[in-house]
Design a protein around this motif. Structure first.
Motif, PDB file in Angstrom:
ATOM      1  N   PRO A 305       0.822  -1.219   0.000  1.00  0.00           N
ATOM      2  CA  PRO A 305       0.000   0.000   0.000  1.00  0.00           C
ATOM      3  C   PRO A 305       0.856   1.269   0.000  1.00  0.00           C
ATOM      4  CG  PRO A 305      -0.854  -1.579   1.574  1.00  0.00           C
ATOM      5  CD  PRO A 305       0.466  -2.111   1.108  1.00  0.00           C
ATOM      6  N   ALA A 306       1.913   1.285   0.817  1.00  0.00           N
ATOM      7  CA  ALA A 306       2.776   2.464   0.880  1.00  0.00           C
ATOM      8  C   ALA A 306       3.488   2.679  -0.449  1.00  0.00           C
ATOM      9  CB  ALA A 306       3.785   2.296   2.010  1.00  0.00           C
ATOM     10  N   ALA A 307       4.018   1.588  -1.010  1.00  0.00           N
ATOM     11  CA  ALA A 307       4.752   1.706  -2.278  1.00  0.00           C
ATOM     12  C   ALA A 307       3.838   2.202  -3.388  1.00  0.00           C
ATOM     13  CB  ALA A 307       5.358   0.352  -2.646  1.00  0.00           C
ATOM     14  N   LEU A 308       2.605   1.700  -3.389  1.00  0.00           N
ATOM     15  CA  LEU A 308       1.667   2.089  -4.437  1.00  0.00           C
ATOM     16  C   LEU A 308       1.287   3.566  -4.299  1.00  0.00           C
ATOM     17  CD1 LEU A 308       0.297   0.681  -6.798  1.00  0.00           C
ATOM     18  CD2 LEU A 308      -1.687   0.311  -5.345  1.00  0.00           C
ATOM     19  N   ALA A 309       1.020   3.966  -3.059  1.00  0.00           N
ATOM     20  CA  ALA A 309       0.665   5.367  -2.826  1.00  0.00           C
ATOM     21  C   ALA A 309       1.816   6.280  -3.277  1.00  0.00           C
ATOM     22  CB  ALA A 309       0.342   5.592  -1.357  1.00  0.00           C
ATOM     23  N   GLU A 310       3.042   5.862  -2.951  1.00  0.00           N
ATOM     24  CA  GLU A 310       4.218   6.649  -3.338  1.00  0.00           C
ATOM     25  C   GLU A 310       4.331   6.728  -4.858  1.00  0.00           C
ATOM     26  OE1 GLU A 310       8.682   5.701  -2.354  1.00  0.00           O
ATOM     27  OE2 GLU A 310       7.503   5.823  -0.509  1.00  0.00           O
ATOM     28  N   TRP A 311       4.112   5.592  -5.494  1.00  0.00           N
ATOM     29  CA  TRP A 311       4.226   5.524  -6.941  1.00  0.00           C
ATOM     30  C   TRP A 311       3.187   6.413  -7.614  1.00  0.00           C
ATOM     31  CZ3 TRP A 311       0.890   3.514 -10.785  1.00  0.00           C
ATOM     32  CH2 TRP A 311       1.472   3.408 -12.040  1.00  0.00           C
ATOM     33  N   VAL A 312       1.961   6.376  -7.099  1.00  0.00           N
ATOM     34  CA  VAL A 312       0.898   7.200  -7.675  1.00  0.00           C
ATOM     35  C   VAL A 312       1.242   8.687  -7.519  1.00  0.00           C
ATOM     36  CG1 VAL A 312      -1.501   7.922  -7.401  1.00  0.00           C
ATOM     37  CG2 VAL A 312      -0.929   5.502  -7.418  1.00  0.00           C
ATOM     38  N   LEU A 313       1.730   9.050  -6.311  1.00  0.00           N
ATOM     39  CA  LEU A 313       2.075  10.449  -6.072  1.00  0.00           C
ATOM     40  C   LEU A 313       3.214  10.883  -6.981  1.00  0.00           C
ATOM     41  CD1 LEU A 313       1.856  11.054  -2.236  1.00  0.00           C
ATOM     42  CD2 LEU A 313       0.355  11.854  -4.056  1.00  0.00           C
ATOM     43  N   GLY A 314       4.186   9.987  -7.181  1.00  0.00           N
ATOM     44  CA  GLY A 314       5.345  10.325  -7.994  1.00  0.00           C
ATOM     45  C   GLY A 314       5.046  10.359  -9.491  1.00  0.00           C
ATOM     46  N   SER A 315       3.935   9.738  -9.875  1.00  0.00           N
ATOM     47  CA  SER A 315       3.637   9.616 -11.301  1.00  0.00           C
ATOM     48  C   SER A 315       3.163  10.938 -11.895  1.00  0.00           C
ATOM     49  CB  SER A 315       2.560   8.558 -11.513  1.00  0.00           C
ATOM     50  OG  SER A 315       1.332   9.039 -11.019  1.00  0.00           O
ATOM     51  N   GLY A 316       2.802  11.896 -11.050  1.00  0.00           N
ATOM     52  CA  GLY A 316       2.372  13.193 -11.539  1.00  0.00           C
ATOM     53  C   GLY A 316       0.983  13.199 -12.151  1.00  0.00           C
ATOM     54  N   LEU A 317       0.221  12.125 -11.926  1.00  0.00           N
ATOM     55  CA  LEU A 317      -1.146  12.100 -12.435  1.00  0.00           C
ATOM     56  C   LEU A 317      -2.008  13.084 -11.649  1.00  0.00           C
ATOM     57  CD1 LEU A 317      -1.759   8.266 -12.828  1.00  0.00           C
ATOM     58  CD2 LEU A 317      -1.893   9.956 -14.658  1.00  0.00           C
ATOM     59  N   ALA A 318      -2.983  13.675 -12.333  1.00  0.00           N
ATOM     60  CA  ALA A 318      -3.897  14.576 -11.638  1.00  0.00           C
ATOM     61  C   ALA A 318      -4.716  13.762 -10.641  1.00  0.00           C
ATOM     62  CB  ALA A 318      -4.816  15.259 -12.643  1.00  0.00           C
ATOM     63  N   PRO A 319      -4.980  14.319  -9.439  1.00  0.00           N
ATOM     64  CA  PRO A 319      -5.738  13.573  -8.427  1.00  0.00           C
ATOM     65  C   PRO A 319      -7.056  13.029  -8.974  1.00  0.00           C
ATOM     66  CG  PRO A 319      -4.884  15.593  -7.479  1.00  0.00           C
ATOM     67  CD  PRO A 319      -4.536  15.627  -8.935  1.00  0.00           C
ATOM     68  N   LEU A 320      -7.731  13.859  -9.767  1.00  0.00           N
ATOM     69  CA  LEU A 320      -9.020  13.428 -10.282  1.00  0.00           C
ATOM     70  C   LEU A 320      -8.861  12.233 -11.220  1.00  0.00           C
ATOM     71  CD1 LEU A 320     -11.754  14.463  -9.574  1.00  0.00           C
ATOM     72  CD2 LEU A 320     -11.782  15.769 -11.702  1.00  0.00           C
ATOM     73  N   ALA A 321      -7.781  12.247 -11.997  1.00  0.00           N
ATOM     74  CA  ALA A 321      -7.529  11.142 -12.916  1.00  0.00           C
ATOM     75  C   ALA A 321      -7.322   9.853 -12.121  1.00  0.00           C
ATOM     76  CB  ALA A 321      -6.313  11.449 -13.785  1.00  0.00           C
ATOM     77  N   VAL A 322      -6.548   9.958 -11.023  1.00  0.00           N
ATOM     78  CA  VAL A 322      -6.320   8.782 -10.180  1.00  0.00           C
ATOM     79  C   VAL A 322      -7.649   8.255  -9.650  1.00  0.00           C
ATOM     80  CG1 VAL A 322      -5.200   7.933  -8.087  1.00  0.00           C
ATOM     81  CG2 VAL A 322      -4.035   9.611  -9.518  1.00  0.00           C
ATOM     82  N   LEU A 323      -8.478   9.192  -9.183  1.00  0.00           N
ATOM     83  CA  LEU A 323      -9.777   8.804  -8.651  1.00  0.00           C
ATOM     84  C   LEU A 323     -10.599   8.075  -9.715  1.00  0.00           C
ATOM     85  CD1 LEU A 323     -11.875   8.980  -6.334  1.00  0.00           C
ATOM     86  CD2 LEU A 323     -12.677  11.093  -7.379  1.00  0.00           C
ATOM     87  N   LEU A 324     -10.593   8.627 -10.937  1.00  0.00           N
ATOM     88  CA  LEU A 324     -11.392   8.010 -11.997  1.00  0.00           C
ATOM     89  C   LEU A 324     -10.869   6.621 -12.342  1.00  0.00           C
ATOM     90  CD1 LEU A 324     -12.170  11.105 -14.258  1.00  0.00           C
ATOM     91  CD2 LEU A 324     -13.642   9.951 -12.596  1.00  0.00           C
ATOM     92  N   VAL A 325      -9.537   6.465 -12.322  1.00  0.00           N
ATOM     93  CA  VAL A 325      -8.965   5.138 -12.586  1.00  0.00           C
ATOM     94  C   VAL A 325      -9.444   4.156 -11.517  1.00  0.00           C
ATOM     95  CG1 VAL A 325      -6.824   3.793 -12.615  1.00  0.00           C
ATOM     96  CG2 VAL A 325      -6.946   5.983 -13.824  1.00  0.00           C
ATOM     97  N   ILE A 326      -9.406   4.608 -10.268  1.00  0.00           N
ATOM     98  CA  ILE A 326      -9.852   3.739  -9.174  1.00  0.00           C
ATOM     99  C   ILE A 326     -11.320   3.345  -9.360  1.00  0.00           C
ATOM    100  CG2 ILE A 326     -10.415   3.757  -6.700  1.00  0.00           C
ATOM    101  CD1 ILE A 326      -7.806   5.223  -6.201  1.00  0.00           C
ATOM    102  N   LEU A 327     -12.148   4.331  -9.714  1.00  0.00           N
ATOM    103  CA  LEU A 327     -13.570   4.026  -9.920  1.00  0.00           C
ATOM    104  C   LEU A 327     -13.746   3.035 -11.072  1.00  0.00           C
ATOM    105  CD1 LEU A 327     -15.316   7.485  -9.377  1.00  0.00           C
ATOM    106  CD2 LEU A 327     -14.881   5.635  -7.754  1.00  0.00           C
ATOM    107  N   ALA A 328     -12.944   3.216 -12.123  1.00  0.00           N
ATOM    108  CA  ALA A 328     -13.029   2.299 -13.263  1.00  0.00           C
ATOM    109  C   ALA A 328     -12.661   0.874 -12.832  1.00  0.00           C
ATOM    110  CB  ALA A 328     -12.115   2.783 -14.388  1.00  0.00           C
ATOM    111  N   ILE A 329     -11.620   0.764 -11.996  1.00  0.00           N
ATOM    112  CA  ILE A 329     -11.222  -0.564 -11.511  1.00  0.00           C
ATOM    113  C   ILE A 329     -12.377  -1.210 -10.752  1.00  0.00           C
ATOM    114  CG2 ILE A 329      -9.682  -1.777  -9.900  1.00  0.00           C
ATOM    115  CD1 ILE A 329      -7.510   0.259 -10.657  1.00  0.00           C
ATOM    116  N   TYR A 330     -13.068  -0.397  -9.946  1.00  0.00           N
ATOM    117  CA  TYR A 330     -14.221  -0.937  -9.210  1.00  0.00           C
ATOM    118  C   TYR A 330     -15.283  -1.469 -10.165  1.00  0.00           C
ATOM    119  CZ  TYR A 330     -13.067   0.452  -4.442  1.00  0.00           C
ATOM    120  OH  TYR A 330     -12.507   0.537  -3.207  1.00  0.00           O
ATOM    121  N   LEU A 331     -15.550  -0.686 -11.215  1.00  0.00           N
ATOM    122  CA  LEU A 331     -16.616  -1.109 -12.127  1.00  0.00           C
ATOM    123  C   LEU A 331     -16.248  -2.417 -12.819  1.00  0.00           C
ATOM    124  CD1 LEU A 331     -17.783   2.317 -13.588  1.00  0.00           C
ATOM    125  CD2 LEU A 331     -18.832   0.923 -11.797  1.00  0.00           C
TER     126      LEU A 331
END
Ligand code: NA
Ligand code: NA
Lengths: 437, 168, 323
Positions: A305-331
């Motif tokens: 979980p820590a590594a993934l959170a770090e990776w997401v933060l370091g990737s420079g993706l917009a927060p909203l984009a990350v959120l949408l990806v997460i929602l897509a994974i749920y669907l």
């Protein structure tokens, strides 16, 4: 092995095992065991972790409300509450165009205020409402779609088992989450009413109106559902008025429901069925919980979980984009898995990421509540997305000579309403946070 | 012949768990009323509820397995031939039998430790081991039921390919 | 490089990790010539419940755990003496010196299965109350107070109030709803639980008085993990553990206590009451029965009366000014 790699291996193995029809709890537990073996290189730590596993989870005070709420729902079922709710709402709005389907949806909402499970809500409402809808020549598509969709109100409207599990996983207040779910739950009811209305107008020839009842009859029907209101109010006031904690409020609700069921004629057979039904549903939940527990500690051991959170933060993706990806994974996951397994599997991974993102300027605690409601909404959709939608299976089973295809087509407009609602809940956090003050 | 016996045992145990659940509900209600009306909460009500529920949940386990109600992902099953599905069911129930036997063994070891080190509940000082012992029958019977299910799918062809969802 | 896995029950942002564990790990890594690496798992991330933390260490699931001894009731019967009413001085540093000496001496047998890195005190409990000014035991009659440990419950009952046990996270909510009237808790618990938002009155002992009760916390290591360490790493660990580390924990608690206490004192809506000698003596005498009952118990073949005498002698020696 590095956290991300190990996590990917473990999750891959788990999906493979689940694909092989392993019990979800067992699949998660084995994947978690694999993490321990990869990190430690021997079985010692794994075996001694298993020493504590079962007792630690089975004795959890927070999780103990789940069987209590399940029993409350069982009493409601065996006390004939679903039929009473449906008949009462039919007397008020049954004569509208599509009114009987709306009554079914309304009854689901009422039942959802007592029961914490969508499957139980869909099951009992299918038995009560489907025959009536078919008798009034509602199309199978509309009838089954309505019950399958409105059945999800069982978890959208508190009490809600997935929300309890979310609260336990994220150390969030269950009572606050329940409060936050009320308004979005009501929005869901409104959305379903709108869909039914549209569909009923389109299939003008099929839908037969049920008779209009006099005001005297309508008011008389309120007397029948008054106990439901009383039970709900007692639980809510116990909780928010401060004379009970959640477990006590749940106990109060279960006891009240039990007394109501006895008064409505439930006897030993009904009590037996209630207890046995509670046993099965609770066992189902707890097996997944202990599997997920080992998986989550295994993933934490490898720092996923820590590594993934770090990776997401370091990737420079917009927060909203990350959120949408997460929602897509749920669907996507929702097409394969049930809501509880999804919450248990994803929250430990996604929650740390969400908490690191700046979303709509929300504070940490607000974000935790808001994301809980958003997650609840998206996993709830999983219950009605074909091909694996538990609610779809249930209504299909209780609707005679209906194919899963018909049910799946019937659900599509409701899915549309759900998508709109999710967008609203995501982009208007105030909707879930209005009670927080 | 074996199945009715297992079902009765599992249902009996589930009933015991159900009565414990009713007891836990009564306990928390008594404590709440006592606290509100007479400023006298039941000492250690939380830990008593926790330990009781641990036993109750363990008692719930076997019935769910013998009635085959546990959550599974069945999406693959819809496209696989019946023979493969049967094989998968044999394996999945066998895995549950193994896992629950493993959990039984480890939980028994923890119970032994609890007695050895005199583990007590915090407020009342009740022996935790006594409650943990009471969890063992549930785990044992779940393992036996899972083994039965596995063998049943192995030797009988009429076993349903997909679980039925009802009675939740 | 040996990785030491450390776990505890508080979140990563808690001051125990930020102020003590993180810097301690950094020093340990440097001092061992980077032969040791720490991996901290907060919030029980590795599963289990807080009462199982000592087992996790003993069984080697983790190498090190930081835990409250009181959570695992019955496991550390001798060390329970430290929690007895009005036994230890208030303050983390003072209490930790005594706790360390006592658990290394008279109560040593409790820790036969562990390599003990540190044992410390949380600095002692304060009575926080919502509506009642607590000047002496008489003011406590009939109140419902949250108690952190079994010993604290018995003391609260002995003082005429009734004890309700609950984890820290629930205190503020339950207080706000009037289910309880107050709580016995250390100063450092106040900010994370927002206790100052729901209570107004805070009663603490004076500097020369013993604290009503303490929570004893321990930093325990698996014996094999310790013995497995290379010589240099073990030497580094030895140098950074023991009384020095215990007092380091204690001082970190003291820092928090000073900070929180000053903030509460400066708040015009809050009142801090210091017990006068008459009230203190009254409370101490009223709760003497708790100590006597404890001494009378021979459970597990432990001579508790001897332990109390030894502890009292130790306190006398280390804190002669304490009444
Ligand atoms: Na609900
Ligand atoms: Na689905």
């Amino acid at each position: 092995m590095e956290g991300l790699t190990m996590g990917a291996v473990a999750l891959g193995v788990m999906l493979l095992l689940l694909g092989c029809r392993l019990h979800v709890g067992v699949g998660m537990l084995l994947a978690g065991a694999l993490c321990y073996l990869l990190v430690y290189g021997d079985v010692h730590a794994l075996l001694y972790t298993l020493n504590n596993l079962v007792y630690a989870r089975f004795s959890s005070y927070d999780l103990a409300v789940i069987p209590i709420f399940v029993l409350m729902g069982q009493f409601a079922i065996h006390g004939g509450l679903s039929a009473t709710l449906f008949q009462a709402s039919a007397k008020w709005i049954g004569h509208w165009r599509g009114g009987l389907a709306m009554s079914a949806a309304g009854a689901c909402a009422g039942f959802g205020a007592i029961c914490g499970s969508s499957l139980a809500t869909a099951t009992t409402m299918s038995q009560v409402a489907l025959p009536e809808l078919e008798r009034h020549r509602y199309t199978k598509r509309l009838a089954t779609g309505t019950i399958a969709a409105a059945g999800t109100l069982g978890i959208l409207i508190p009490p809600s088992v997935p929300l309890i599990v979310y609260a336990v996983l994220t150390h969030t207040s269950i009572a606050t989450l329940f409060m936050a779910a009320v308004l979005p739950g009501l929005v869901a009811v409104v959305g379903y009413f709108a869909v039914i209305r549209l569909m009923a107008v389109r299939s003008m020839t099929d839908v037969e109106a049920s008779p209009r009842y006099s005001w005297a009859e309508r008011l008389a029907s309120l007397r029948d559902i008054a106990p439901v209101l009383v039970i709900f109010i007692v639980v809510i006031f116990g909780l928010y008025g401060g004379w009970a904690n959640l477990t006590e409020a749940a106990s109060l609700g279960a006891a009240a429901c039990g007394v109501y069921a006895l008064w409505r004629g439930m006897r030993w057979a009904g009590l037996y069925k209630s207890l046995v039904g509670t046993a099965e549903a609770s066992a189902m939940i707890y097996l997944v919980v202990i599997g997920a527990d080992l998986l989550n500690s295994g993933l934490a051991l490898g720092q996923l979980p820590a590594a993934l959170a770090e990776w997401v933060l370091g990737s420079g993706l917009a927060p909203l984009a990350v959120l949408l990806v997460i929602l897509a994974i749920y669907l996507v996951l929702g097409c394969m898995m049930d809501s509880l397994s999804m919450i248990l599997l994803t929250i430990p991974i996604f929650f740390p990421i969400i908490m690191q993102l700046d979303l709509f300027g929300l504070t940490g605690p607000e974000k935790a509540i808001w994301f809980g409601i958003v997650a609840l909404m998206v996993v709830e959709i999983g219950l009605i997305t074909p091909p694996m939608g538990m609610n779809l299976f249930i209504v299909q089973k209780y609707s005679h000579n209906t194919s899963l295809g018909t049910v799946s087509r019937g659900i599509v407009p409701f899915l549309g309403a759900d998508m709109v609602r999710i967008a609203v809940v995501v982009f208007v956090p105030a909707l879930s946070l209005v009670w927080l003050g | 012949m074996i199945k009715p016996l297992l079902t009765r045992l599992a249902a009996g145990l589930a009933l015991v768990g159900g009565l414990l659940l009713l007891g836990a509900i009564a306990l928390s209600l008594t404590s709440m009323v006592g606290r509100r009306l007479w400023a006298a909460p039941i000492t250690g009500d939380m830990e008593l509820l926790q330990m009781t529920m641990a036993v109750a949940v363990a008692c719930f386990l076997p019935l769910c397995e013998i009635n085959d109600r546990h959550i599974r992902v069945d999406i693959v099953a819809t496209v696989l031939p019946a023979g493969v599905n049967r094989a998968l069911l044999v394996i999945s129930h066998l895995m549950l039998a193994c896992v629950s036997a493993l959990l039984l063994w480890r939980t028994a070891l923890m119970t032994q430790d609890s007695f050895l080190f005199n583990a007590q509940s915090v407020q009342l000082g009740l022996p935790e081991g006594a409650f943990q012992v009471a969890m063992l029958p549930g785990l044992t019977l779940m393992s036996v039921c899972a083994l039965y299910q596995s063998v049943h799918h192995l030797i009988r062809e009429d076993a349903p390919a997909l679980i039925e969802e009802e009675g939740l | 490089v040996t990785t030491l896995r450390i776990t505890h029950f508080l979140p990563a942002v808690a001051s125990v990790q930020r102020q003590v564990l993180d810097p301690w790990c950094d020093e340990l890594e440097a001092r061992s010539g980077h032969e040791i690496r720490c991996q901290i798992y907060p919030s029980m991330q590795l599963g289990g419940i807080p009462s199982q933390l000592p087992d996790m260490v003993r069984n080697g699931v983790v190498d090190i755990a930081w835990t409250a001894l009181g959570y695992s009731a019955g496991r550390f019967p001798r060390s329970e003496a430290l929690e007895l009413p009005f036994m230890l001085p208030a303050g983390g540093d003072e209490g930790s010196r005594i706790a360390w000496a006592f658990t290394q001496g008279p109560a040593r047998k409790d820790f036969a299965d562990y390599h003990v890195l540190a044992v410390h005190s949380d600095g002692g409990a304060v009575f926080h109350s919502r509506d009642t000014l607590i000047y002496d035991a008489a003011d406590m009659a009939g109140l419902k107070l949250r108690a952190p440990t079994r010993m604290a419950s018995r003391m609260i009952d002995a003082l005429g109030a009734s004890a309700v046990s609950m984890p820290p996270a629930q205190i503020a909510d339950t207080l706000a709803k009037g289910v309880i009237n107050g709580a016995s808790a250390g100063w450092e618990v106040v900010p994370p639980t927002k206790l100052d938002e729901v209570t107004r009155y805070h009663t603490e002992p004076a500097a020369h008085q013993a604290t009503p009760t303490v929570t004893v916390l321990a930093f325990l290591m698996n014996k094999q993990s310790y013995e497995r360490l290379p010589d240099k790493a073990r030497a580094a660990l030895d140098a950074l553990s023991g009384e020095g580390l215990s007092r380091r924990f204690g001082k970190a608690w003291d820092d928090a206590i000073v900070r929180v206490r000053a903030k509460v004192k400066n708040d015009p809506d809050q009142t801090v009451i210091t017990l006068d000698d008459a009230a203190y003596n009254g409370m101490r005498d009223a709760s003497r029965s708790v100590t006597e009952d404890w001494m009378a118990s021979r459970e597990g073949g432990v001579d508790r009366a001897a332990l109390v005498r030894a502890l009292e002698a130790l306190v006398e020696q280390k804190e002669p000014a304490l009444e």
